[in-house]
Write a protein that holds these residues in place. Sequence first.
Motif, PDB file in Angstrom:
ATOM      1  N   THR A  86     -24.525 -32.599 -58.621  1.00 33.46           N
ATOM      2  CA  THR A  86     -25.539 -32.629 -57.577  1.00 33.46           C
ATOM      3  C   THR A  86     -24.991 -33.386 -56.377  1.00 33.46           C
ATOM      4  OG1 THR A  86     -27.282 -32.632 -59.227  1.00 33.46           O
ATOM      5  CG2 THR A  86     -27.884 -33.336 -57.009  1.00 33.46           C
ATOM      6  N   LEU A  87     -25.098 -32.786 -55.193  1.00 31.32           N
ATOM      7  CA  LEU A  87     -24.627 -33.411 -53.963  1.00 31.32           C
ATOM      8  C   LEU A  87     -25.753 -33.449 -52.945  1.00 31.32           C
ATOM      9  CD1 LEU A  87     -21.236 -31.508 -53.523  1.00 31.32           C
ATOM     10  CD2 LEU A  87     -21.544 -33.803 -54.409  1.00 31.32           C
ATOM     11  N   CYS A  88     -25.751 -34.481 -52.105  1.00 31.61           N
ATOM     12  CA  CYS A  88     -26.691 -34.500 -50.990  1.00 31.61           C
ATOM     13  C   CYS A  88     -26.204 -33.486 -49.945  1.00 31.61           C
ATOM     14  CB  CYS A  88     -26.795 -35.894 -50.380  1.00 31.61           C
ATOM     15  SG  CYS A  88     -25.326 -36.430 -49.477  1.00 31.61           S
ATOM     16  N   ARG A  89     -27.034 -33.211 -48.966  1.00 32.25           N
ATOM     17  CA  ARG A  89     -26.710 -32.227 -47.934  1.00 32.25           C
ATOM     18  C   ARG A  89     -25.415 -32.585 -47.210  1.00 32.25           C
ATOM     19  NH1 ARG A  89     -27.665 -32.324 -42.559  1.00 32.25           N
ATOM     20  NH2 ARG A  89     -28.945 -34.178 -42.763  1.00 32.25           N
ATOM     21  N   LEU A  90     -25.224 -33.856 -46.886  1.00 31.67           N
ATOM     22  CA  LEU A  90     -24.042 -34.271 -46.128  1.00 31.67           C
ATOM     23  C   LEU A  90     -22.766 -34.186 -46.971  1.00 31.67           C
ATOM     24  CD1 LEU A  90     -25.607 -37.235 -44.194  1.00 31.67           C
ATOM     25  CD2 LEU A  90     -24.978 -35.004 -43.291  1.00 31.67           C
ATOM     26  N   CYS A  91     -22.839 -34.599 -48.237  1.00 31.97           N
ATOM     27  CA  CYS A  91     -21.659 -34.502 -49.107  1.00 31.97           C
ATOM     28  C   CYS A  91     -21.313 -33.043 -49.371  1.00 31.97           C
ATOM     29  CB  CYS A  91     -21.895 -35.246 -50.414  1.00 31.97           C
ATOM     30  SG  CYS A  91     -21.959 -37.037 -50.195  1.00 31.97           S
ATOM     31  N   HIS A  92     -22.331 -32.192 -49.541  1.00 27.19           N
ATOM     32  CA  HIS A  92     -22.087 -30.763 -49.730  1.00 27.19           C
ATOM     33  C   HIS A  92     -21.377 -30.184 -48.502  1.00 27.19           C
ATOM     34  CE1 HIS A  92     -22.717 -26.647 -51.098  1.00 27.19           C
ATOM     35  NE2 HIS A  92     -23.079 -26.373 -49.863  1.00 27.19           N
ATOM     36  N   SER A  93     -21.850 -30.584 -47.323  1.00 26.62           N
ATOM     37  CA  SER A  93     -21.239 -30.111 -46.083  1.00 26.62           C
ATOM     38  C   SER A  93     -19.780 -30.558 -45.989  1.00 26.62           C
ATOM     39  CB  SER A  93     -22.032 -30.634 -44.884  1.00 26.62           C
ATOM     40  OG  SER A  93     -21.414 -30.273 -43.683  1.00 26.62           O
ATOM     41  N   ALA A  94     -19.506 -31.813 -46.359  1.00 26.64           N
ATOM     42  CA  ALA A  94     -18.123 -32.321 -46.319  1.00 26.64           C
ATOM     43  C   ALA A  94     -17.242 -31.560 -47.302  1.00 26.64           C
ATOM     44  CB  ALA A  94     -18.103 -33.817 -46.626  1.00 26.64           C
ATOM     45  N   LEU A  95     -17.769 -31.261 -48.493  1.00 33.38           N
ATOM     46  CA  LEU A  95     -17.014 -30.504 -49.482  1.00 33.38           C
ATOM     47  C   LEU A  95     -16.724 -29.089 -48.979  1.00 33.38           C
ATOM     48  CD1 LEU A  95     -15.803 -30.440 -52.345  1.00 33.38           C
ATOM     49  CD2 LEU A  95     -18.010 -29.589 -53.133  1.00 33.38           C
ATOM     50  N   GLU A  96     -17.713 -28.443 -48.395  1.00 35.54           N
ATOM     51  CA  GLU A  96     -17.520 -27.098 -47.848  1.00 35.54           C
ATOM     52  C   GLU A  96     -16.501 -27.108 -46.717  1.00 35.54           C
ATOM     53  OE1 GLU A  96     -18.850 -23.858 -48.583  1.00 35.54           O
ATOM     54  OE2 GLU A  96     -19.057 -24.980 -50.452  1.00 35.54           O
ATOM     55  N   ASP A  97     -16.563 -28.123 -45.845  1.00 38.19           N
ATOM     56  CA  ASP A  97     -15.592 -28.234 -44.755  1.00 38.19           C
ATOM     57  C   ASP A  97     -14.177 -28.390 -45.313  1.00 38.19           C
ATOM     58  OD1 ASP A  97     -17.594 -28.000 -42.894  1.00 38.19           O
ATOM     59  OD2 ASP A  97     -17.653 -30.137 -42.391  1.00 38.19           O
ATOM     60  N   SER A  98     -14.026 -29.211 -46.354  1.00 38.85           N
ATOM     61  CA  SER A  98     -12.714 -29.398 -46.974  1.00 38.85           C
ATOM     62  C   SER A  98     -12.208 -28.089 -47.574  1.00 38.85           C
ATOM     63  CB  SER A  98     -12.797 -30.455 -48.072  1.00 38.85           C
ATOM     64  OG  SER A  98     -13.116 -31.696 -47.527  1.00 38.85           O
ATOM     65  N   ARG A  99     -13.102 -27.343 -48.223  1.00 41.97           N
ATOM     66  CA  ARG A  99     -12.720 -26.059 -48.813  1.00 41.97           C
ATOM     67  C   ARG A  99     -12.253 -25.088 -47.731  1.00 41.97           C
ATOM     68  NH1 ARG A  99     -14.380 -21.043 -49.431  1.00 41.97           N
ATOM     69  NH2 ARG A  99     -16.260 -21.399 -48.244  1.00 41.97           N
ATOM     70  N   ARG A 100     -12.989 -25.038 -46.611  1.00 42.37           N
ATOM     71  CA  ARG A 100     -12.602 -24.144 -45.513  1.00 42.37           C
ATOM     72  C   ARG A 100     -11.242 -24.534 -44.941  1.00 42.37           C
ATOM     73  NH1 ARG A 100     -17.417 -25.359 -43.210  1.00 42.37           N
ATOM     74  NH2 ARG A 100     -19.074 -24.322 -44.303  1.00 42.37           N
ATOM     75  N   ARG A 101     -11.013 -25.843 -44.760  1.00 37.19           N
ATOM     76  CA  ARG A 101      -9.717 -26.303 -44.241  1.00 37.19           C
ATOM     77  C   ARG A 101      -8.592 -25.927 -45.200  1.00 37.19           C
ATOM     78  NH1 ARG A 101     -12.663 -30.724 -42.291  1.00 37.19           N
ATOM     79  NH2 ARG A 101     -12.239 -31.970 -44.124  1.00 37.19           N
ATOM     80  N   LEU A 102      -8.834 -26.098 -46.502  1.00 37.03           N
ATOM     81  CA  LEU A 102      -7.828 -25.747 -47.495  1.00 37.03           C
ATOM     82  C   LEU A 102      -7.506 -24.253 -47.440  1.00 37.03           C
ATOM     83  CD1 LEU A 102      -6.101 -26.652 -49.918  1.00 37.03           C
ATOM     84  CD2 LEU A 102      -8.049 -26.099 -51.370  1.00 37.03           C
ATOM     85  N   LEU A 103      -8.512 -23.408 -47.349  1.00 32.78           N
ATOM     86  CA  LEU A 103      -8.281 -21.968 -47.254  1.00 32.78           C
ATOM     87  C   LEU A 103      -7.516 -21.614 -45.991  1.00 32.78           C
ATOM     88  CD1 LEU A 103     -11.683 -20.535 -48.549  1.00 32.78           C
ATOM     89  CD2 LEU A 103      -9.484 -20.504 -49.723  1.00 32.78           C
ATOM     90  N   LYS A 104      -7.840 -22.263 -44.863  1.00 33.27           N
ATOM     91  CA  LYS A 104      -7.126 -21.986 -43.616  1.00 33.27           C
ATOM     92  C   LYS A 104      -5.675 -22.428 -43.703  1.00 33.27           C
ATOM     93  CE  LYS A 104     -10.762 -21.612 -40.268  1.00 33.27           C
ATOM     94  NZ  LYS A 104     -11.166 -21.916 -38.914  1.00 33.27           N
ATOM     95  N   LEU A 105      -5.431 -23.574 -44.374  1.00 31.56           N
ATOM     96  CA  LEU A 105      -4.054 -24.027 -44.547  1.00 31.56           C
ATOM     97  C   LEU A 105      -3.257 -23.018 -45.359  1.00 31.56           C
ATOM     98  CD1 LEU A 105      -4.484 -27.844 -45.204  1.00 31.56           C
ATOM     99  CD2 LEU A 105      -3.308 -26.784 -43.277  1.00 31.56           C
ATOM    100  N   ARG A 106      -3.870 -22.474 -46.398  1.00 34.96           N
ATOM    101  CA  ARG A 106      -3.197 -21.467 -47.218  1.00 34.96           C
ATOM    102  C   ARG A 106      -2.918 -20.200 -46.432  1.00 34.96           C
ATOM    103  NH1 ARG A 106      -6.494 -22.075 -52.868  1.00 34.96           N
ATOM    104  NH2 ARG A 106      -5.451 -23.961 -53.543  1.00 34.96           N
ATOM    105  N   GLU A 107      -3.778 -19.896 -45.462  1.00 34.21           N
ATOM    106  CA  GLU A 107      -3.596 -18.706 -44.632  1.00 34.21           C
ATOM    107  C   GLU A 107      -2.668 -18.964 -43.451  1.00 34.21           C
ATOM    108  OE1 GLU A 107      -7.566 -17.780 -43.511  1.00 34.21           O
ATOM    109  OE2 GLU A 107      -8.148 -17.118 -45.509  1.00 34.21           O
TER     110      GLU A 107
END
Length: 135
Positions: free
Chosen positions: A22-43
């Motif tokens: 379970t994550l709060c809205r802000l932690c969820h947002s930070a996790l999603e941002d990290s995931r997007r950055r990781l995917l962009k780095l791979r691309e």
Amino acid sequence: MTNWGYNETGNPLLVPESALVTLCRLCHSALEDSRRRLLKLREGVAEPEPGPPLTEIVGARNIFQLWEFNGRTLPFKAIKESWVQSPTHFMRVERVVIKKWPYGFAWGCYVRDGVAGEQKQISGAGTYSWRLVDG
């Protein structure tokens, strides 16, 4: 598979209920941002993404979360919730080292009435008792 809950194509994975967190809205947002950055780095696209506007940050966070929400920009001003709410004293965060998100080490100067103390490691930087100070 990745450890972010998504496979290599970016599609969500189904996980057993016991693996959910379970994550709060802000932690969820930070996790999603990290995931997007990781995917962009791979691309091969390594452009930093802007974080949410500071006005969306509600409640106390730790120093490292404030640094992330501040666009990883240094220095920034923070105040502990337990301090008297005075614009004349705050901690000026000048250096951040992340060990394991969202924790690490931070250094800065305590500023009172416009006079900065010496730079030192910030005690309690990982506690969820800090707020950003405007300006």
